[in-house]
Design a protein around this motif. Structure first.
Motif, PDB file in Angstrom:
ATOM      1  N   SER A 189     -12.009  -6.338  -9.679  1.00  0.00           N
ATOM      2  CA  SER A 189     -12.445  -6.482  -8.289  1.00  0.00           C
ATOM      3  C   SER A 189     -13.523  -7.540  -8.116  1.00  0.00           C
ATOM      4  O   SER A 189     -13.536  -8.263  -7.114  1.00  0.00           O
ATOM      5  CB  SER A 189     -12.951  -5.143  -7.755  1.00  0.00           C
ATOM      6  N   LYS A 192      -4.312  -5.562  -1.394  1.00  0.00           N
ATOM      7  CA  LYS A 192      -5.257  -6.511  -0.800  1.00  0.00           C
ATOM      8  C   LYS A 192      -4.817  -7.956  -1.047  1.00  0.00           C
ATOM      9  O   LYS A 192      -5.629  -8.863  -1.073  1.00  0.00           O
ATOM     10  CB  LYS A 192      -6.665  -6.282  -1.365  1.00  0.00           C
ATOM     11  N   GLU A 225      -6.720  -0.901  -6.427  1.00  0.00           N
ATOM     12  CA  GLU A 225      -6.699  -1.988  -5.455  1.00  0.00           C
ATOM     13  C   GLU A 225      -6.120  -3.235  -6.130  1.00  0.00           C
ATOM     14  O   GLU A 225      -6.615  -3.656  -7.173  1.00  0.00           O
ATOM     15  CB  GLU A 225      -8.111  -2.284  -4.938  1.00  0.00           C
ATOM     16  N   THR A 246       0.840  -1.186   0.000  1.00  0.00           N
ATOM     17  CA  THR A 246       0.000   0.000   0.000  1.00  0.00           C
ATOM     18  C   THR A 246       0.880   1.243   0.000  1.00  0.00           C
ATOM     19  O   THR A 246       1.822   1.353   0.778  1.00  0.00           O
ATOM     20  CB  THR A 246      -0.910   0.001   1.236  1.00  0.00           C
TER      21      THR A 246
END
Length: 234
Positions: free
Chosen positions: A169, A45, A86, A2
């Motif tokens: 996603s 993630k 992400e 991140t």
């Protein structure tokens, strides 16, 4: 991992003392203008994390962490860009959202009665270079919790423009669909959000895709697509 990357090519402070600038003692000004700033955010993630160990930075904690407090009446970001991603697996392409041509203005509203100052943020821009958005955020500065209120609209947007995020996603894809307007209004109290979202749209069709190849074929994808369009969305 991140990470957050912020680039500010140019900034102006209006209404500050010139002598203080030369001495490195800028403490106040009327307005700060940030030109052509770009923020690149990537959320990792790959692995789950413990929500109990997540420490949210509240506005009051952020302000108190500054070694020198700069007092401003307003802060303006002109023609700013935000790229949000992400990543769900190591080495994979992230799910991406873009916000372009953003005009952001933040003002502090002083309440002299109970000294409960509030930062008001107004944002205009484009989502994925398709939809036009207007967002308002109200942040109580003195709150010890991660608390704020947000409301806004997104207008005239092709749903296929958010496929770069949805395909990665959720392994879904918008085949067709146009959003006329989306309105939202929600409150965040101590990190928990509650609110409403209403959308006006037409010709909406979504399909399930293979997570590796992106193909829409296969009995599994067909069943999921049929369920999504004929049962869940209805």
């Amino acid at each position: 991992r991140t990470r957050y990357s912020l680039v500010i090519p140019r900034s102006n402070i209006i209404g500050s003392a010139c002598l203080g600038i030369l001495e490195g003692k800028i403490h106040c000004g009327r307005t700060a203008q940030i030109h052509n700033a770009s923020l690149d955010v990537l959320i990792n993630k790959d692995k789950p994390f413990d929500m109990d160990s997540l420490s949210l930075m509240t506005p009051s904690k952020f302000l108190s962490s500054l070694m020198e407090t700069v007092q401003l009446n307003s802060l303006m970001f002109m023609n700013a860009n935000l790229k949000y991603g992400e990543r769900f697996a190591a080495g994979s392409m992230p799910a991406m959202l873009r916000f372009d041509s953003m005009q952001v203005q933040a003002e502090v509203h002083f309440n002299r009665v109970n000294h409960d100052d509030t930062v008001m943020v107004f944002v205009q821009g484009q989502l994925m270079r398709s939809g036009t958005m207007d967002v308002r955020v109200s942040i109580p500065v003195s709150s010890p919790e991660f608390t704020f209120r947000s409301a806004g609209t997104v207008r005239s947007m092709s749903l296929s423009s958010i496929n770069p995020f949805l395909e990665v996603s959720d392994h879904k894809r918008f085949k067709t669909g146009v959003v006329h307007s989306v309105t939202f209004d929600f409150d965040v109290v101590d990190g928990s959000a509650k609110g409403t979202l209403r959308a006006s749209y037409e010709d909406l069709k979504i399909v399930s895709i293979d997570s590796r190849s992106g193909s829409e074929s296969g009995i599994g994808n067909t069943i999921v697509s049929f369920f999504a369009n004929n049962i869940k969305l209805r």
